[in-house]
Design a protein around this motif. Structure first.
Motif, PDB file in Angstrom:
ATOM      1  N   TYR A  25      37.177  57.065  49.794  1.00  8.38           N
ATOM      2  CA  TYR A  25      36.221  56.634  49.579  1.00  8.38           C
ATOM      3  C   TYR A  25      36.202  55.393  49.786  1.00  8.38           C
ATOM      4  N   LYS A  26      36.996  54.423  49.566  1.00 11.72           N
ATOM      5  CA  LYS A  26      37.239  53.364  50.491  1.00 11.72           C
ATOM      6  C   LYS A  26      36.846  53.160  51.699  1.00 11.72           C
ATOM      7  N   LEU A  44      39.074  52.484  42.412  1.00 15.01           N
ATOM      8  CA  LEU A  44      40.041  53.361  43.556  1.00 15.01           C
ATOM      9  C   LEU A  44      40.982  52.261  44.249  1.00 15.01           C
ATOM     10  N   ASN A  45      42.325  52.850  44.748  1.00 14.23           N
ATOM     11  CA  ASN A  45      42.731  52.329  45.146  1.00 14.23           C
ATOM     12  C   ASN A  45      42.008  52.001  46.594  1.00 14.23           C
ATOM     13  N   THR A  94      33.247  62.631  54.198  1.00 11.92           N
ATOM     14  CA  THR A  94      34.065  62.480  55.100  1.00 11.92           C
ATOM     15  C   THR A  94      33.414  62.691  56.166  1.00 11.92           C
ATOM     16  N   ALA A  95      33.136  63.769  56.171  1.00 17.50           N
ATOM     17  CA  ALA A  95      32.385  65.066  57.292  1.00 17.50           C
ATOM     18  C   ALA A  95      31.579  64.266  57.555  1.00 17.50           C
ATOM     19  N   LEU A  96      30.358  63.687  56.363  1.00 16.69           N
ATOM     20  CA  LEU A  96      29.174  62.920  56.868  1.00 16.69           C
ATOM     21  C   LEU A  96      29.121  61.388  57.426  1.00 16.69           C
ATOM     22  N   THR A 103      36.387  67.848  46.819  1.00 18.12           N
ATOM     23  CA  THR A 103      34.958  68.570  47.907  1.00 18.12           C
ATOM     24  C   THR A 103      33.955  67.662  47.766  1.00 18.12           C
ATOM     25  N   GLY A 104      33.563  66.688  47.498  1.00 15.05           N
ATOM     26  CA  GLY A 104      33.594  65.200  47.848  1.00 15.05           C
ATOM     27  C   GLY A 104      34.061  64.535  48.524  1.00 15.05           C
TER      28      GLY A 104
END
Length: 416
Positions: free
Chosen positions: A73-74, A67-68, A404-406, A398-399
């Motif tokens: 996620y990065k 991913l960029n 990011t919340a966790l 949803t991921g």
């Protein structure tokens, strides 16, 4: 009023962060404007379904490395994604949202049109396939409620037959369901779920299904059961002689409403406070810190906290807004990643990936919000409000919301 953390937004990301913080003993308040995008949920949760070229991702954890750098996620770090994904599944399970699947291997969920899409987790009882091109049955009966139009049976049957599955379409009704049918606005999945929460009404449905079902391997039904919990789904399975699997319907989503309800219940049991139907409208900053906010329904009451989380969603939830001049974040006027020229927000071909889908609030590597070029040290941004990814193209919405919340909730709990 003072809290340890105030969360603006009561959707999937806001509730996930709230539950995690409340579990750690924090005093948490969620300001929730109303319904959230979970009401459109398919019954599945996506981690990463497609790459940038539109190719199906089979192993999400491996594909995340490509991913960029702008993708949320990065910022979390590829090495933490699997750990957080497991924690997200455990949190959902604790709330009563039972799912199948794991982050190492996508499975394939059924859309309301009978096609399949990659998914990370899917609600227990919903029809899934472990392989993209092979379905788990040779013959099925597609059973729909008479007058229910949010399950397009002709499309589903045609797509199943293309995949080599013999499909016979049948319909049924009961006295209770016929009464709902008298008003077209009432013949929606969520309204049917309320009717079938009555055990006697559910028994009548089971009797009708047993009476019309034939020799097929499995029965496929619309996902119109379980408004508050999974009890009615399990009861119907026990009463019907053939194996039953459920298909997601067109919105509104019973599974999404149930997920919202169960997450709110868990948050409240942990001592959390929810201001329902209220909207944050301003904040007071001192230097690089947010000190307090006010809301529309409590104009004379100032809400103070040590930490704040903005989880107000993207355009659909009005967490991002636009006019003819620019795209903006309406509560705190935070810096936004977006093209200045309106002509660059969209592409003429509606089927192309639209640039505005990647717009969102700017953050640093730890998801601190940025305002006027300066990092706000106690204001975090999570979920679909983040820039750097197209949740439609990548099937990762949803991921991103859950993980990011966790990540942010853990950052906050580790500070003290």
């Amino acid at each position: 009023m003072r809290y340890d953390t105030i969360i603006i937004g009561g959707g999937l990301s806001g509730l996930t962060a709230g539950i995690t913080l409340a579990s750690a003993g924090k005093r948490v308040c969620i300001v929730s404007a109303g319904q959230n995008s979970l009401h459109f949920n398919s019954g599945s949760f996506d981690l990463l379904g497609y790459d940038y070229n539109g190719k199906v991702v089979e192993r999400p954890l491996e594909a995340i490395a490509a991913l960029n750098d702008q993708h949320p996620y990065k910022k979390i770090g590829a090495e933490r994604i699997g750990l957080l994904a497991d924690k997200a599944k455990a949190l959902l399970n604790e709330a009563g949202v039972k799912t199948t699947g794991d982050s190492t291997q996508n499975h394939y969920r059924f859309t309301p049109l009978g096609t399949t899409k990659p998914a990370w987790l899917t609600t227990e009882g919903y029809a899934v396939s472990q392989q993209k091109d092979t379905l788990p049955w040779k013959s099925v009966e597609l059973l729909n409620i008479q007058g229910f139009l949010d399950l397009p049976t002709a499309f589903i049957a045609a797509n199943l037959k293309k995949s080599g599955v013999a499909c016979q379409v049948k319909s049924f009704t009961t006295e209770e369901l016929s009464r709902v049918r008298k008003s077209p606005t009432e013949m929606r999945a969520t309204n049917i779920a309320k009717v079938l929460s009555d055990k006697l009404a559910l028994c009548k449905v089971a009797d009708r299904i047993n009476a019309i079902s034939g020799e097929a391997e499995a029965l496929l039904l619309p996902a119109v059961l379980g408004f508050s919990n999974n009890e009615s789904l399990n009861e119907l399975k026990n009463m019907v002689k053939k194996p039953i699997e459920f298909l997601a319907t067109l919105p509104p989503s019973v599974s999404g409403v149930r997920t919202t309800h169960l997450l709110k219940q868990l948050f409240s049991r942990l001592g959390g406070t929810i201001l329902v139907g209220d909207t944050a409208n301003s904040g007071i900053f001192e230097g690089n810190r947010l000190v307090s906010i006010t809301t529309e329904n409590l104009p004379d009451e100032t809400l103070y906290a040590d930490e704040f989380i903005l989880a107000s969603g993207s355009f659909m939830s009005h967490g991002l807004q636009s006019n003819y001049q620019h795209v903006f974040e309406p509560v705190f006027n935070l810096d936004v990643d977006a093209a200045e020229a309106r002509s660059e927000w969209t592409k003429e071909d509606a089927f192309e990936a639209q640039p505005y889908m990647e717009y969102g609030v700017q953050t640093d590597k730890d998801f601190h919000a940025i305002k006027d070029g300066e990092t706000i040290s106690n204001l975090f941004v999570i979920g679909s409000l983040l820039s750097g990814h197209n949740n439609i193209k990548l099937a990762d919405g949803t991921g991103v919301s859950l993980l990011t919340a966790l990540q942010v909730a853990e950052t906050i709990t580790e500070r003290k």
